[in-house]
Write an enzyme that holds these catalytic residues in place. Structure first.
Site, short mmCIF file in Angstrom:
data_model
loop_
_atom_site.label_atom_id
_atom_site.label_comp_id
_atom_site.label_asym_id
_atom_site.label_seq_id
_atom_site.Cartn_x
_atom_site.Cartn_y
_atom_site.Cartn_z
N TYR A 84 18.54 34.77 71.86
CA TYR A 84 17.30 34.56 71.12
C TYR A 84 16.43 33.61 71.94
O TYR A 84 16.85 32.50 72.28
CB TYR A 84 17.62 33.94 69.77
CG TYR A 84 16.52 34.06 68.76
CD1 TYR A 84 16.54 35.09 67.82
CD2 TYR A 84 15.47 33.15 68.73
CE1 TYR A 84 15.54 35.19 66.87
CE2 TYR A 84 14.47 33.27 67.78
CZ TYR A 84 14.50 34.29 66.86
OH TYR A 84 13.51 34.40 65.92
N TYR A 125 8.94 41.00 70.08
CA TYR A 125 9.41 39.92 69.21
C TYR A 125 9.72 40.48 67.83
O TYR A 125 8.84 40.63 67.00
CB TYR A 125 8.34 38.83 69.12
CG TYR A 125 8.74 37.62 68.31
CD1 TYR A 125 9.91 36.92 68.59
CD2 TYR A 125 7.95 37.15 67.27
CE1 TYR A 125 10.27 35.79 67.85
CE2 TYR A 125 8.29 36.03 66.53
CZ TYR A 125 9.46 35.36 66.82
OH TYR A 125 9.81 34.25 66.09
#
Ligand SMILES: [Zn+2]
Lengths: 130, 388
Positions: free
Chosen positions: B283, B333
């Site tokens: 992440y 994203y």
């Protein structure tokens, strides 16, 4: 000097904190059970929490120079420094640093207060000389 | 754990306008179910996760016309949610609470003609009352809080802006190989350094993209997975870590994250070590997040994440491929679905030009809040007993 940023207000839990800020006094929470100090957002410990006057001194843990306004009401104030300050009593408080000067981790900070035209007074930080 | 990911659905993603987050979510689930060689009638579990628009909820069931579900929930641990949904789904199918569970995330914060910063600012709710308001008037927001975390790491360990830039440059090289990625033009360290400051020490190119889109995975029991359309991707390990940093002396904020516990738990469950990991999907809301997660997972000693990336280990051709689709910085994203979707493609061996040759163990992270929530998933094309 006008104070940048949006107006804020106390809630029931923080009414004593903001009332003290209006008098240029910093309060923190202390547990009557174990004596631990807590920042304003904490609501529980082993015993009842009470608001107690703090020294209003601390050191910089970390800081950032904010270039993009984090709220529209900061548009005319960027760039400015925000810092997490570790108060002498132990709790952390995030404040705007109001005077110029480049901090470092461990730089001493004195807490003063902003008294905006609208909304509650609140703590800000001033870097102390070496 | 006896579960596998058998379906993957990624909608059009990026600057895609005119569709709501629930539209993307429904599209992603349909794609994932079709990808698995199943139909919506086979789905008896649905887990949903919202981004900024906060409108993907359990009503997705009706939108998809799903009947008689045995498992349905909206979950929220911010960037850690994809891993949390996968853990819930894997436990459910392992213990017979459901047979086929779809896990979906979608968001649509971007509007045509608007910058990515404006997309988030326009939807941000500011705390203006009580203790949380103190952070607002201090000038805090999520990006500023990550800048504070990164600065503390830099002050403590000597991490530099150039090392953070190396994360962005390495991931852009991977993105160039990914047709799904939004930013594929090569990036130099000088361009990173010249990009404008958002909140020092973070430049614009230290920050992730903002994308519209959705992604879903379908999870079922491992023994059922073998008969389906795609090569199964087995869930070998799961972990979470939610540090609950005290705002007080002794807090590890910025230095150590929930990844330390979460990663160790997930590797332990999988029965593998960091040295067995072939591909790492982290992440990467900010470049700094990659650095601190590499350290907390144990791929390098604490404080050496910056030099590790700057030495080229994570880039194409390096010893530890990291964020092989370009990640959130250069790819797309979709919160925790960005690393998870790329991990599934790599584990299947379906990642095209960017496919990593050895992909027996793929490790995935999720990070949410201001380093408040962490999830880890260890995946493999093989069942646990056949790994290593
Ligand atoms: Zn106590």
């Amino acid at each position: 000097m006008t104070t940048p940023g949006p107006p804020i207000e106390a809630d029931a839990a923080t009414a004593p904190f903001f009332a003290a800020a209006a008098r240029d006094e910093l309060l923190l929470l202390r547990c009557k059970g174990c004596g631990a100090w807590h920042p304003p957002e904490v609501t529980t410990c082993c015993g009842p929490l009470e608001w107690v006057a703090a020294a209003g001194r601390g050191i910089v843990v970390t800081w950032a120079l904010v270039h993009t306004a984090p709220h529209p009401d900061f548009a005319d104030a960027v760039p400015f420094r925000t810092a997490i300050v570790e108060l002498t009593e132990g709790p952390w408080l995030q404040v705007r640093l109001t005077a110029a000067g480049e901090p470092a981790a461990g730089s001493p900070v004195r807490i003063t207060f902003a008294h905006p035209a609208e909304g509650a007074s609140y703590p800000v930080g001033v870097l102390e000389g070496p | 754990m006896d579960a596998a990911i058998v379906g993957l659905g990624i909608t059009e993603v990026g600057r895609v306008y005119g569709r709501s987050a629930p539209d993307f979510a429904a599209d992603a689930v349909r794609r994932a179910v079709t990808d698995a060689g199943l139909t919506l009638a086979d789905v008896d579990g649905l887990l949903v996760s919202s981004g900024t628009t906060q409108d993907v909820d359990v009503s997705l069931q009706r939108r998809l016309g799903l009947r008689d579900l045995r498992l349905l929930s909206a979950m929220q641990a911010f960037g850690a949610t994809a891993g949390a949904m996968l853990a819930h789904a894997a436990a459910a199918v392992t213990h017979g609470l459901a047979d086929v569970v779809a896990c979906v995330f979608a968001d649509a914060p971007r509007r045509a003609g608007e910058s990515s910063g404006a997309a988030y600012a326009g939807r941000r709710r500011y705390a203006l009352t009580g203790a949380p308001a103190l952070r607002t008037v201090a000038g805090g927001n999520p990006t500023v809080q990550y800048a504070l975390a990164a600065r503390r790491h830099m002050q403590t360990y000597g991490t530099t802006s150039e090392q953070l830039g190396a994360v962005a440059v390495a991931q852009r090289r991977w993105a160039a190989l990914n047709p799904l990625a939004e930013m594929r033009r090569p990036l130099t360290l000088d361009e990173h350094q010249a990009s404008r400051w958002i909140a020092e020490p973070l430049h614009l190119l230290d920050c992730c993209l903002v994308s519209n889109g959705g992604a879903a995975v379908v999870v079922t029991r491992a023994d059922r997975a073998a008969d389906l359309a795609r090569p199964p991707v087995h869930v070998l390990g799961l972990g979470q870590g939610h540090p609950g940093y005290p705002a007080a002396r002794g807090s590890g904020f910025g230095l150590t994250t929930g990844a330390a516990r979460s990663g160790a738990d997930a590797l332990g469950m999988a029965g593998v070590r960091t040295g067995d990991v072939d591909v790492l999907e982290l992440y990467d809301c900010y470049t700094y997040t990659v650095v601190v997660t590499l350290e907390d997972y144990g791929f390098c000693p604490k404080g050496e994440g910056g030099p590790f990336v700057a030495a080229g280990h994570t880039a194409p051709g390096g010893s530890l491929p990291v964020n092989t689709g370009g990640g959130q910085l250069s790819g797309y994203y979709l919160w925790g679905m960005t690393p998870l979707t790329e991990a599934v493609l790599q584990a299947r061996g379906h990642a095209g030009e960017r496919q990593v040759p050895r992909h027996d163990v793929v490790m995935v992270s999720g990070n949410g809040g201001i380093l408040d929530h962490h999830s880890t998933v260890v995946l493999s094309p093989h069942r646990r007993e056949r790994v290593r």
